[in-house]
Design a protein around this motif. Structure first.
Motif, PDB file in Angstrom:
ATOM      1  N   UNK A  17      53.280  42.446  42.221  1.00 51.50           N
ATOM      2  CA  UNK A  17      52.881  41.060  40.986  1.00 51.50           C
ATOM      3  C   UNK A  17      52.894  39.922  41.706  1.00 51.50           C
ATOM      4  N   UNK A  18      53.630  39.324  42.180  1.00 51.48           N
ATOM      5  CA  UNK A  18      53.829  37.925  42.699  1.00 51.48           C
ATOM      6  C   UNK A  18      52.651  37.363  43.566  1.00 51.48           C
ATOM      7  N   UNK A  19      52.422  38.680  44.863  1.00 50.18           N
ATOM      8  CA  UNK A  19      51.544  38.286  45.604  1.00 50.18           C
ATOM      9  C   UNK A  19      50.136  37.845  44.781  1.00 50.18           C
ATOM     10  N   UNK A  20      49.641  39.227  43.955  1.00 57.14           N
ATOM     11  CA  UNK A  20      48.477  39.447  43.716  1.00 57.14           C
ATOM     12  C   UNK A  20      48.484  37.527  42.496  1.00 57.14           C
ATOM     13  N   UNK A  21      49.272  36.897  41.814  1.00 52.19           N
ATOM     14  CA  UNK A  21      49.315  36.101  41.421  1.00 52.19           C
ATOM     15  C   UNK A  21      49.535  34.551  42.494  1.00 52.19           C
ATOM     16  N   UNK A  22      49.799  34.706  43.561  1.00 48.67           N
ATOM     17  CA  UNK A  22      49.648  34.114  44.368  1.00 48.67           C
ATOM     18  C   UNK A  22      48.482  33.857  45.317  1.00 48.67           C
ATOM     19  N   UNK A  27      43.373  31.363  45.915  1.00 51.44           N
ATOM     20  CA  UNK A  27      41.612  31.390  46.084  1.00 51.44           C
ATOM     21  C   UNK A  27      41.316  29.751  44.990  1.00 51.44           C
ATOM     22  N   UNK A  28      41.484  29.966  43.588  1.00 50.98           N
ATOM     23  CA  UNK A  28      41.188  29.614  42.596  1.00 50.98           C
ATOM     24  C   UNK A  28      41.736  28.074  42.890  1.00 50.98           C
ATOM     25  N   UNK A  29      42.746  27.486  43.722  1.00 46.06           N
ATOM     26  CA  UNK A  29      42.502  25.844  44.262  1.00 46.06           C
ATOM     27  C   UNK A  29      41.819  25.686  45.570  1.00 46.06           C
ATOM     28  N   UNK A  30      41.846  26.765  46.561  1.00 43.05           N
ATOM     29  CA  UNK A  30      40.403  26.398  47.346  1.00 43.05           C
ATOM     30  C   UNK A  30      39.203  26.716  47.329  1.00 43.05           C
ATOM     31  N   UNK A  31      38.519  27.062  46.181  1.00 44.44           N
ATOM     32  CA  UNK A  31      37.600  26.992  44.847  1.00 44.44           C
ATOM     33  C   UNK A  31      36.759  25.569  44.999  1.00 44.44           C
ATOM     34  N   UNK A  32      38.122  25.194  43.878  1.00 44.54           N
ATOM     35  CA  UNK A  32      38.205  23.479  43.696  1.00 44.54           C
ATOM     36  C   UNK A  32      38.147  22.964  44.175  1.00 44.54           C
TER      37      UNK A  32
END
Length: 151
Positions: A17-22, A27-32
């Motif tokens: 669970x936490x692996x998917x969240x992290x 990924x979102x922070x990198x794209x942003x």
């Protein structure tokens, strides 16, 4: 036969669970970070102090009744300008083409009036999407417009 749910099963669920969240957060922070072109305003407090001035300028522009449309034809930006009753002739039109993500340098554009109310840029825009800040001046009055075009 059923298997017991043990502490190892719980550990696997929590790590998954936490692996998917992290992973999603990274990924979102990198794209942003890769797609944000820079600051919108240098100082938000100073910009907030100019807000009422901007509203007054927008109201004055609205009362002029001018309209401007932009399109790219064969790489050249074409501005169609109208007053409330007729094509806007004899105006001075300038613009700056900005890449929406800030990846390319801004391109200043000068225009020639090809026909009444139709202004054609002297230079061509590179292929792609552009956000164009247009300024139209005539008889001591001015109006600013922001349009998105694809060249």
């Amino acid at each position: 036969m059923t298997r017991r749910f043990t502490g190892w099963h719980m550990l696997a669920c929590m790590v998954g669970f936490f692996g998917v969240v992290i992973a999603v957060n990274v990924a979102m922070a990198t794209l942003a970070a890769r797609t944000f072109g820079g600051t919108v305003v240098k100082n938000s407090y100073v910009a907030s102090q100019q807000f009422n001035t901007w509203l007054a300028e927008a109201d004055a522009q609205q009362k002029l009744g001018w309209k401007a449309e932009a399109e790219a034809i064969d790489g050249r930006l074409v501005i169609g300008a109208q007053s409330a009753t007729a094509p806007l002739t004899g105006a001075r039109v300038t613009a700056v083409a900005m890449h929406p993500l800030g990846r390319a340098a801004d391109i200043p554009l000068a225009f020639n009036e090809a026909e009444p109310g139709r202004f054609v840029a002297a230079t061509r825009l590179p292929a792609g999407r552009w956000r164009v800040r247009i300024r139209i001046e005539r008889d001591g009055r001015a109006a600013d417009y922001l349009r998105d075009v694809a060249a």
